[in-house]
Design a protein around this motif. Structure first.
Motif, short mmCIF file in Angstrom:
data_model
loop_
_atom_site.label_atom_id
_atom_site.label_comp_id
_atom_site.label_asym_id
_atom_site.label_seq_id
_atom_site.Cartn_x
_atom_site.Cartn_y
_atom_site.Cartn_z
N HIS A 197 18.41 22.38 77.18
CA HIS A 197 17.43 23.42 77.72
C HIS A 197 17.76 23.52 79.32
N ASP A 198 17.82 24.96 79.69
CA ASP A 198 18.22 25.48 81.21
C ASP A 198 16.80 26.18 81.58
N LEU A 199 16.61 26.00 82.78
CA LEU A 199 15.53 26.81 83.65
C LEU A 199 16.27 27.47 84.73
N GLN A 200 15.49 28.67 84.83
CA GLN A 200 16.26 29.62 86.00
C GLN A 200 15.20 30.65 86.78
N LEU A 201 15.66 30.91 87.84
CA LEU A 201 14.76 31.67 88.58
C LEU A 201 15.55 32.86 89.41
N ALA A 202 14.93 33.97 89.32
CA ALA A 202 15.56 34.98 90.08
C ALA A 202 14.42 35.76 90.83
N TRP A 203 14.67 35.52 92.28
CA TRP A 203 13.53 36.06 93.17
C TRP A 203 14.02 36.82 94.20
N GLN A 204 13.68 38.10 94.21
CA GLN A 204 13.91 39.03 95.49
C GLN A 204 12.66 39.00 96.45
N VAL A 205 13.01 38.18 97.32
CA VAL A 205 11.91 37.64 98.52
C VAL A 205 11.57 38.95 99.12
N SER A 206 12.55 39.69 99.68
CA SER A 206 12.60 40.89 100.50
C SER A 206 13.73 41.90 100.23
N PRO A 207 13.75 42.97 100.63
CA PRO A 207 14.86 43.83 100.70
C PRO A 207 16.09 43.10 101.24
N ALA A 208 15.93 42.25 102.10
CA ALA A 208 17.30 41.70 102.61
C ALA A 208 17.39 40.08 102.28
N VAL A 209 16.28 39.61 101.45
CA VAL A 209 16.59 38.15 101.18
C VAL A 209 16.66 38.08 99.70
N SER A 210 17.24 37.51 98.79
CA SER A 210 17.06 37.05 97.27
C SER A 210 17.68 35.63 97.12
N THR A 211 17.32 35.13 96.09
CA THR A 211 17.84 33.89 95.75
C THR A 211 17.96 33.58 94.10
N SER A 212 18.59 32.81 93.89
CA SER A 212 18.89 32.35 92.19
C SER A 212 18.83 30.93 92.10
N LEU A 213 18.28 30.34 91.30
CA LEU A 213 18.31 28.99 90.76
C LEU A 213 18.45 28.70 89.07
#
Length: 658
Positions: A611-627
């Protein structure tokens, strides 16, 4: 000269002011912009008569990856060999090992053959898309495309520029806990209109540092590596129908690892220093006289070098290729023609005390054409359904020669036939026949140095030194494949499945005679491979969720002995569920990777559920993150080749753009 052009073009763009009122939109034609690897043409992937999986840079699986195993290791029916080290990663698919699966990086084949070392050297941080096309595709791609083709495409300026922008920068930070890895990639990119046409460019520089790799169950693969990568691209469009482009992709890894990087621990108890460099240069021209016609021509130079204290191996390939497509559409009748030609010359040069890597050259030339004719109307329109007939063939010729003058001269025709019937726009049935081949490597043809030193197993038994015996008469591996399947979509649902049956001949095997002290590559095995792939997807328009299931299984045996083959895969499944929040700016996901237990000859392989968990978040037009949290329970599991799979690891990516 090419390097200077790529770098200076990208940097110059950043110094130019943005053009007021510049049109930053990209023109689209009536075809889908996705060029499908299995057809070499832009096509609605629903219409492609094969199974294709695509990963793009927005998927956390790819955006957090630091090595091929991270990006491809969860794909059903695809196996990444090794213990996580970049130098030991090779790919198997549909019963074929590394030499039967063609990998292309921006259109350039990656096929250096160096024993237990890998043959693909690419930094996933520079990729925008990975396409995995399954099946016999030698009619389009020639040698090695027996189990399928994996196309790696690097990012360009248009992928990073936001709407209305003409220049920008991006800093990507990444890390992985299983390998104590931390890295960064800095990219600058832009485009501008000039009196002589539009210019665009990108320059990306990356570096990462990693340590020992934690495998499943907590075992450790010793490693100490640093990776430097560079991507420089530049393009000039002097007219609407012409575009000139150039690029340089550089990869360098300095590692301290076992002599055989595919083993968990070094067999001799020692680690060695290894420097791996790969350079891919291109200079090309794209001609698009009409929205449905395109011709790409390019000159390519690729060079891979693996340097160790006692051995050095270098392969260099210079090539010219031209690929195009043309489509005619008359309503109830349409025709799509794909065509191309290529010629390459490759040299292999050993250094120091390199073994199994002879000094030799190989020249190849190829022509291919593939024609698809679609006729008829759907049942709802009063017809009997839409039929599509596809006919294609490619002729490859290669001539190899070593330093002793021993040569191998072969030609191979790879035909392909397919037929599909679509009673409606949402249902398609297809069936086809294809032949494929892979040419023997220069090492298989000409290796003639020492393979391994002699040894004594007891006071009365000693084996002599073992030497490679060249076999310039070695023939290519060949296969004949029937594949049938269907594609269906209705509302929120989509389903695609296929069944394949392959008869492979003249497998190249390595025969080791301990007492005679010889090792030789020979054509010995005949295999029967069969299996299926299926993909089910659910995308409801009124709910913020998406779900999918992918299934694959490959069975087979040696047609002479009846024994199971070593490159098979059990029933495997990849399942996923994504939940979208904040207007799709935040995505939470779950991935399940499952495999059934099976017998690999005399070695039973246990099943597993990960099992894997993941997240993709476009915090703002200038900041994004993936886990991505892989193998949450840190379950011990094994890949089909018997190697440990990946252990629990948190992979992270943070992007800052301006």
């Amino acid at each position: 000269m090419k390097r200077a052009l790529s770098c200076s073009g990208a940097l110059a763009l950043l110094c130019l002011p943005p053009m007021a009122g510049a049109d930053t939109t990209v023109p689209h034609d009536d075809l889908s912009p996705l060029v499908v690897t299995g057809t070499r043409t832009p096509i609605d992937s629903f219409r492609a008569p094969l199974i294709i999986d695509t990963l793009d840079r927005h998927d956390p699986t790819l955006s957090t990856a630091s090595r091929l195993e991270d990006a491809l290791g969860g794909q059903p029916g695809l196996s990444v060999a090794g213990q996580g080290r970049r130098n030991g990663q090779t790919i198997s698919m549909r019963g074929f090992d590394r030499n039967g699966v063609l990998v292309r990086l921006d259109g350039v084949r990656q096929d250096i053959d160096t024993g237990h070392l890998g043959n693909v050297f690419a930094d996933p941080a520079l990729l925008r898309e990975v396409q995995i096309a399954r099946g016999a595709l030698s009619s389009l791609y020639g040698s090695n495309a027996m189990g399928g083709v994996i196309s790696l495409e690097t990012v360009d300026a248009d992928d990073l520029l936001r709407a209305g922008e003409t220049r920008g920068g991006r800093l990507s930070l990444r890390g992985a806990t299983a390998s104590d890895e931390i890295g960064a990639t800095l990219s600058v990119f832009g485009k501008t209109d000039t009196a002589h046409g539009e210019l665009d460019g990108l320059l990306a520089v990356g570096r990462s540092k990693s340590g020992d790799i934690r495998r499943a169950g907590g075992q450790t693969a010793p490693d100490d590596a640093s990776l430097d990568s560079l991507l420089a691209k530049g393009g000039w469009q002097p007219a609407d129908d012409h575009r000139l482009f150039t690029q340089w992709q550089h990869y360098r890894e300095d590692a301290h690892q076992p002599g055989n990087p595919q083993t968990l621990e070094p067999t001799d108890g020692t680690l060695r220093d290894r420097t791996t460099t790969s350079d891919n240069l291109q200079l090309g021209h794209r001609w698009t006289p009409t929205p449905t016609t395109q011709l790409d021509s390019r000159l390519t130079l690729s060079r891979q070098n693996i340097d160790e204290p006692e051995a050095e191996r270098t392969q260099q390939r210079l090539g010219a290729q031209s690929d195009g497509y043309h489509r005619l559409d008359h309503g109830w009748l349409s025709q799509t023609l794909a065509f191309g030609a290529e010629a390459t010359t490759a040299t292999q040069r050993p250094g120091k005390q390199a073994s199994g890597f002879p000094r030799a050259d190989i020249d190849t030339a190829a022509l291919y054409v593939d024609d698809s004719l679609a006729v008829g109307r759907y049942l709802d329109d009063g017809g009997v359904g839409r039929f599509e007939l596809g006919l294609g063939a490619r002729y490859d010729h290669y001539r190899a020669e070593d330093a002793e003058g021993r040569d191998s001269d072969e030609g191979r025709l790879s035909p392909r036939l397919r037929l599909s019937w679509s009673p409606s726009d949402s249902l398609m049935f297809y069936s086809g026949y294809a032949e494929a081949f892979r040419a023997p490597t220069l090492s298989e043809l000409y290796a003639d140095d020492r393979h391994f030193a002699g040894f004594c197993a007891g006071p009365f038994f000693c084996a002599p030194d073992n030497y490679w015996v060249p076999n310039p008469d070695l023939g290519p591996e060949t296969s004949k494949t029937w594949e049938s399947g269907f594609a269906w979509r209705a509302g929120d649902w989509g389903l695609r499945a296929s069944y394949f049956d392959t008869r492979a001949n003249d497998f190249i095997d390595t025969e080791v005679d301990i007492m005679a002290g010889t090792t030789r590559a020979t054509n010995v095995n005949r295999a029967h491979l069969w299996g299926f792939d299926a993909r089910l997807q659910y995308r409801p328009g009124d709910l913020p969720v998406e779900a999918f299931v992918g299934l694959s299984e490959v069975s087979g045996h040696d047609r002479d002995s009846g024994e199971a083959l070593g490159t098979l895969t059990p029933l495997e499944a990849l399942t996923g569920l994504d939940y979208y929040l904040v207007d799709h700016d935040l995505t939470l996901g779950w991935r399940g990777r499952f495999a059934r237990a099976y017998d690999k000859g005399d070695e039973p392989q246990p099943g597993y559920g990960l099992h894997d968990l993941q997240l993709a978040w476009q915090v703002s037009p200038a900041v994004s993150t993936s886990l991505s949290l892989r193998n949450v329970a840190d379950k011990t599991w094994y890949r089909p080749d018997g190697n440990l799979g990946d252990g629990r690891s948190l992979l992270a990516n943070l992007n800052l753009q301006w």
